[in-house]
Design a protein around this motif. Sequence first.
Motif, short mmCIF file in Angstrom:
data_model
loop_
_atom_site.label_atom_id
_atom_site.label_comp_id
_atom_site.label_asym_id
_atom_site.label_seq_id
_atom_site.Cartn_x
_atom_site.Cartn_y
_atom_site.Cartn_z
N ASP A 151 0.86 -1.19 0.00
CA ASP A 151 0.00 0.00 0.00
C ASP A 151 0.89 1.24 0.00
O ASP A 151 1.36 1.69 1.06
CB ASP A 151 -0.92 -0.01 1.22
CG ASP A 151 -2.07 0.99 1.10
OD1 ASP A 151 -1.91 1.98 0.37
OD2 ASP A 151 -3.12 0.79 1.74
N ARG A 229 -3.24 -1.55 -8.51
CA ARG A 229 -4.67 -1.51 -8.27
C ARG A 229 -4.98 -0.35 -7.32
O ARG A 229 -4.11 0.12 -6.58
CB ARG A 229 -5.19 -2.81 -7.67
CG ARG A 229 -4.84 -3.03 -6.20
CD ARG A 229 -5.44 -4.30 -5.65
NE ARG A 229 -5.17 -4.44 -4.21
CZ ARG A 229 -5.57 -5.49 -3.47
NH1 ARG A 229 -6.23 -6.49 -4.04
NH2 ARG A 229 -5.29 -5.55 -2.18
N SER A 231 -7.75 0.98 -4.29
CA SER A 231 -8.74 0.58 -3.30
C SER A 231 -9.51 1.83 -2.88
O SER A 231 -8.94 2.75 -2.27
CB SER A 231 -8.07 -0.07 -2.09
OG SER A 231 -9.02 -0.35 -1.07
N THR A 233 -12.60 3.53 -0.77
CA THR A 233 -13.48 3.34 0.38
C THR A 233 -14.20 4.64 0.66
O THR A 233 -13.58 5.71 0.68
CB THR A 233 -12.68 2.91 1.62
OG1 THR A 233 -11.86 1.78 1.30
CG2 THR A 233 -13.61 2.55 2.77
N PRO A 249 -14.33 -1.83 0.62
CA PRO A 249 -13.50 -1.22 -0.44
C PRO A 249 -13.83 -1.79 -1.81
O PRO A 249 -14.18 -2.96 -1.96
CB PRO A 249 -12.07 -1.56 -0.01
CG PRO A 249 -12.21 -2.76 0.87
CD PRO A 249 -13.52 -2.63 1.56
N TYR A 251 -12.21 -2.29 -5.61
CA TYR A 251 -10.89 -2.36 -6.22
C TYR A 251 -10.99 -2.16 -7.72
O TYR A 251 -11.91 -2.66 -8.38
CB TYR A 251 -10.22 -3.71 -5.93
CG TYR A 251 -9.92 -3.94 -4.47
CD1 TYR A 251 -8.78 -3.40 -3.88
CD2 TYR A 251 -10.78 -4.69 -3.67
CE1 TYR A 251 -8.50 -3.60 -2.54
CE2 TYR A 251 -10.51 -4.90 -2.32
CZ TYR A 251 -9.37 -4.35 -1.77
OH TYR A 251 -9.10 -4.55 -0.44
#
Length: 269
Positions: A151, A229, A231, A233, A249, A251
């Motif tokens: 991340d 990718r 994510s 939210t 989340p 994706y």
Amino acid sequence: MDDAYDEGVDARHGPDAPSGTRAEPVPAPPVRPVPPEQPPPGPPASPAESRTLPRTGVAALSPRYQVGAALALALVAVAACVHLGMVFLSVAPANTVTKQHGKAIEDWVYPEFEQNWKLFAPNPLQQNIAVQVRADVLMPDGTTSTTGWNDLSAQDGRAIDGSLVPSHTVQNELRRAWDFFTSTHGTDNRPIGLRGSLSEQYLRRIVVMRMYKGDATSRKGTIERVQVRSSTTNVTPPKWSGEKVSDTPVYRVLPWWTVTKDEANGGVR
């Protein structure tokens, strides 16, 4: 006769004057002017007797008309506040008030007071978007190892928290690169326009550089491929709003990108 003569001489010269001289006349003391008599102090003049300026504006009206003018000004102020509030809500992002009273706001604003501009630019972000990446790494023994998802946005967040002067690169480089990519690619991840390949190359070089810097597996070998990718939210609404949103989340996974030789062999390392 001597006495008379002597008396006459003394009369001409005076007792202190020398003999044979004429005495100077003594000047008379100056006369001081008598100040005019002041009138005796009396009681202060009444307010009616004092001179006042003429009244102007609302103060010149009679009390009955003053009350009417005050009520009229109050109504104008209330109407102006209501109008400004309605126009503000009509151009503001969707919120609890507009969802509950949207019909009343539209009836007030449209069509006479319609606005074709946006009050907020840009629209306040209501989602948290994290950019994540994983890589296929060629190890020294000839085997290929796939890393877990790193991340990168969380790493930037930890670098910013507690820093009094965070760098512009940490705050904006990855975020702007992802915005650049999404604005030049469709939902199928295919480039749109001439800048599509440029945005893809820019994002790929950034994530490869970050993997070499922060991933232990990547530092041991050579990155051959990367996959990015996002994510997304939703930001949790305040408790008083009563709004319910999903916290699961969502994706967006991009295809695997092959890392070029200059990037893999030290171009961004």
